[in-house]
Design a protein around this motif. Structure first.
Motif, short mmCIF file in Angstrom:
data_model
loop_
_atom_site.label_atom_id
_atom_site.label_comp_id
_atom_site.label_asym_id
_atom_site.label_seq_id
_atom_site.Cartn_x
_atom_site.Cartn_y
_atom_site.Cartn_z
N SER A 127 12.92 0.11 0.62
CA SER A 127 11.37 0.76 0.28
C SER A 127 10.80 -0.02 0.07
O SER A 127 9.46 -0.49 0.98
CB SER A 127 11.81 2.39 -0.62
OG SER A 127 11.87 1.16 -2.18
N ALA A 131 7.35 -1.77 2.46
CA ALA A 131 6.18 -1.59 2.18
C ALA A 131 5.22 -2.84 2.29
O ALA A 131 4.70 -3.05 1.47
CB ALA A 131 5.93 -0.28 0.67
N LYS A 141 0.72 4.35 -4.63
CA LYS A 141 2.61 4.34 -4.21
C LYS A 141 2.73 5.62 -3.12
O LYS A 141 3.15 5.44 -2.31
CB LYS A 141 2.51 4.90 -5.59
CG LYS A 141 3.54 3.74 -5.75
CD LYS A 141 4.03 3.64 -7.41
CE LYS A 141 5.44 3.63 -7.32
NZ LYS A 141 6.43 3.95 -9.16
N ALA A 142 1.76 6.83 -2.94
CA ALA A 142 2.32 8.78 -2.52
C ALA A 142 2.32 7.73 -0.94
O ALA A 142 3.62 7.89 -0.64
CB ALA A 142 1.27 9.74 -3.10
N LYS A 144 1.85 4.84 0.17
CA LYS A 144 2.84 3.80 0.75
C LYS A 144 4.38 4.48 0.58
O LYS A 144 5.00 4.55 2.33
CB LYS A 144 2.85 2.76 -0.32
CG LYS A 144 1.53 1.74 -0.40
CD LYS A 144 2.42 0.69 -1.59
CE LYS A 144 1.24 -0.18 -1.30
NZ LYS A 144 1.21 -0.94 -2.81
N LYS A 145 4.89 4.92 -0.65
CA LYS A 145 6.22 6.69 0.36
C LYS A 145 6.03 6.74 1.69
O LYS A 145 7.22 6.56 2.55
CB LYS A 145 6.35 6.89 -1.27
CG LYS A 145 7.73 7.36 -1.43
CD LYS A 145 8.24 8.15 -1.83
CE LYS A 145 9.11 8.92 -1.61
NZ LYS A 145 10.13 9.63 -1.10
N GLU A 146 5.12 7.91 1.91
CA GLU A 146 4.93 8.34 3.02
C GLU A 146 4.96 7.49 4.23
O GLU A 146 6.25 7.67 5.39
CB GLU A 146 3.91 8.81 3.12
CG GLU A 146 3.98 10.30 4.09
CD GLU A 146 1.90 11.19 4.21
OE1 GLU A 146 1.36 11.27 2.95
OE2 GLU A 146 1.89 11.60 5.52
N VAL A 148 6.38 4.52 4.89
CA VAL A 148 7.90 4.19 4.77
C VAL A 148 9.16 4.90 4.97
O VAL A 148 10.05 4.61 5.15
CB VAL A 148 8.41 3.89 3.10
CG1 VAL A 148 9.76 2.96 3.22
CG2 VAL A 148 7.45 2.19 3.17
N ASP A 149 9.14 6.19 4.00
CA ASP A 149 10.22 7.61 5.00
C ASP A 149 9.93 7.59 6.34
O ASP A 149 10.93 7.86 6.77
CB ASP A 149 9.54 8.79 4.00
CG ASP A 149 9.62 8.36 2.80
OD1 ASP A 149 10.80 7.27 2.30
OD2 ASP A 149 9.86 9.08 2.44
N ALA A 162 16.61 4.43 1.50
CA ALA A 162 15.40 3.84 1.04
C ALA A 162 15.58 2.72 -0.41
O ALA A 162 15.12 1.68 -0.17
CB ALA A 162 14.03 4.75 1.03
N SER A 163 16.52 3.52 -1.20
CA SER A 163 16.68 2.72 -2.55
C SER A 163 18.22 1.34 -2.40
O SER A 163 18.03 0.97 -3.04
CB SER A 163 16.83 3.92 -3.50
OG SER A 163 18.25 4.63 -2.74
#
Ligand SMILES: Nc1ncnc2c1ncn2[C@@H]1O[C@H](COP(=O)(O)OP(=O)(O)OP(=O)(O)O)[C@@H](O)[C@H]1O
Ligand code: SF4
Ligand SMILES: [Mg+2]
Length: 372
Positions: A127, A131, A141-142, A144-146, A148-149, A162-163
């Motif tokens: 992840s 990013a 952060k949210a 970026k997560k969207e 990446v996912d 991702a982890s």
């Protein structure tokens, strides 16, 4: 038959009209190398290279190890400074950019490297890796997560991936992660430096197909660097062939593969494997004379002249006063030893740098035909 070196031309090999994504003019890079006793040598890693790239196009770049492919691509990304020449991306000079402007440019032009093992930080979770280019983007952060996912899903990876860390993935998966990282900042231009050469052949095809699909989907333009002509053939629209720092041939893919003009391109085609086993078993192959030249001390005139099979064929057809005998006893046209052949158009989309461009008959005589 009388031979005059071709006249110099001011016409640069631009094909994409007024609105290219990339335009490179007279780009050169010299590296100085210090030697013992205070002497130094200079290597012209890239020598007077000009080309352009249309939006949505994939331009393949092939040539043997050390011919300057990576040096050229690093100048395009402003990772190293050119010695001379210019690079324009969407009409903006990249060579003069500094500070925020340079950072902004780096978001638009991303690179995918050859080795997915070396290019991912082994201590970083996937992840964070994907990013990474978003670090100064101002995104939450949210957000970026969207991103990446979404990218991991598009690359065929699971949310749980991702982890994880790089060593928990296969080579093909790692290369997909490298591609996801490059796409996180929605670039316009992607430089693919040997993107599949570290992968098994079956995985290579999957990654190349993925790259083709992504080009359409993300509205990307590609420069694809490879020493492997079959890789370039798979996805390119146009192909440039590089030899000792210079572009020696540039053409649309079909023209380059069916009617190559430069003897070096012909030798690369002759060496490339052919899918048809009958043709593969029975065909002739061109074996080049000698070793690749020392880039610090390139041959005069055409840098290929000491290895060129076509030059010896042409010499046999010329009067003696137009022929030079080399120290290995081979005879080549004097023009090949004295005058650098410039990239000259054969048609609107086919350029080659040879005093005696090869014809389809010449190609057939050395066993390179359209069937390959
Ligand atoms: N930082 C450097 N300092 C000195 N010489 C360099 C440097 N980088 C590249 N060179 C030289 O420039 C020439 C071109 O190297 P480059 O890495 O661009 O070739 P390449 O076509 O990418 O090769 P490969 O297919 O092996 O990756 C080589 O002769 C190389 O030794
Ligand atoms: S210019 Fe001469 S040496 Fe160079 S590729 Fe052409 S025929 Fe060969
Ligand atoms: Mg390289």
């Amino acid at each position: 038959m009388s031979v005059q070196p071709l006249p110099s031309t001011e016409t640069l090999p631009f094909v994409s009209g007024d609105n290219p994504i990339l335009r490179v003019e007279h780009l050169s890079k010299e590296f100085g190398k210090r030697r013992r006793r205070g002497t130094s040598t200079t290597v012209k890693a890239v020598n007077d290279v000009s080309f352009d790239l249309a939006r949505g196009e994939t331009l393949g770049l092939v040539g043997e190890s050390g011919c300057g492919k990576t040096t050229l691509s690093r100048m395009l990304l402003r990772l190293i400074e050119p010695t001379s020449g210019s690079v324009e991306v969407e009409g903006e000079q990249v060579t003069g950019l500094k500070g925020n402007d340079l950072r902004r440019f780096r978001q638009r032009a991303q690179v995918v490297f050859q080795d997915p093992y070396a290019s991912l930080d082994p201590r970083q979770r996937i992840s964070a890796t994907v990013a990474e280019p978003l670090v100064n983007s101002g995104k939450s952060k949210a957000e970026k997560k969207e991103i990446v996912d979404g990218l991991l899903a598009r690359m065929g990876l699971l949310p749980a991936h991702a982890s994880r860390f790089p060593h928990q993935f296969s080579g093909g998966q790692r290369q997909r992660i490298g591609i996801a990282r490059a796409l996180s900042v929605t670039p316009d231009l992607l430089l693919l430096d040997e993107p599949v050469s570290a992968l098994d052949v079956s995985i290579q095809a999957q990654v190349l197909t993925l790259l083709s699909d992504l080009r359409e989907e993300f509205d990307l333009s590609y420069i694809l660097i490879s020493h492997d002509l079959s890789v370039v053939r798979h996805v390119s629209d146009r192909v440039m062939v590089m030899y000792l720092g210079r572009i020696v041939e540039m053409a649309d893919k079909n023209s380059l593969f069916t009617a190559p003009r430069h003897p070096y391109t012909v030798s690369l085609l002759s060496a490339a494997p052919v899918p048809d086993p009958t043709i593969e078993r029975t065909r002739q192959r061109i074996v080049l004379r000698g070793d690749p030249p020392n880039p610090a001390n390139p041959p005069s005139g055409c840098a290929f002249h000491r290895r060129c099979f076509h030059a010896t064929t042409m010499a046999a057809q010329l009067p003696g006063d137009q022929v030079t005998t080399l120290d290995d006893g081979s005879r080549v046209p004097t023009a090949c030893t004295t005058t650098v052949p410039l990239l000259t158009p054969d048609s609107a989309t086919h350029w080659s740098a040879c005093h005696f461009p090869m014809t389809p008959e010449d190609n057939a005589a050395v066993g390179v035909t359209a069937a390959l």
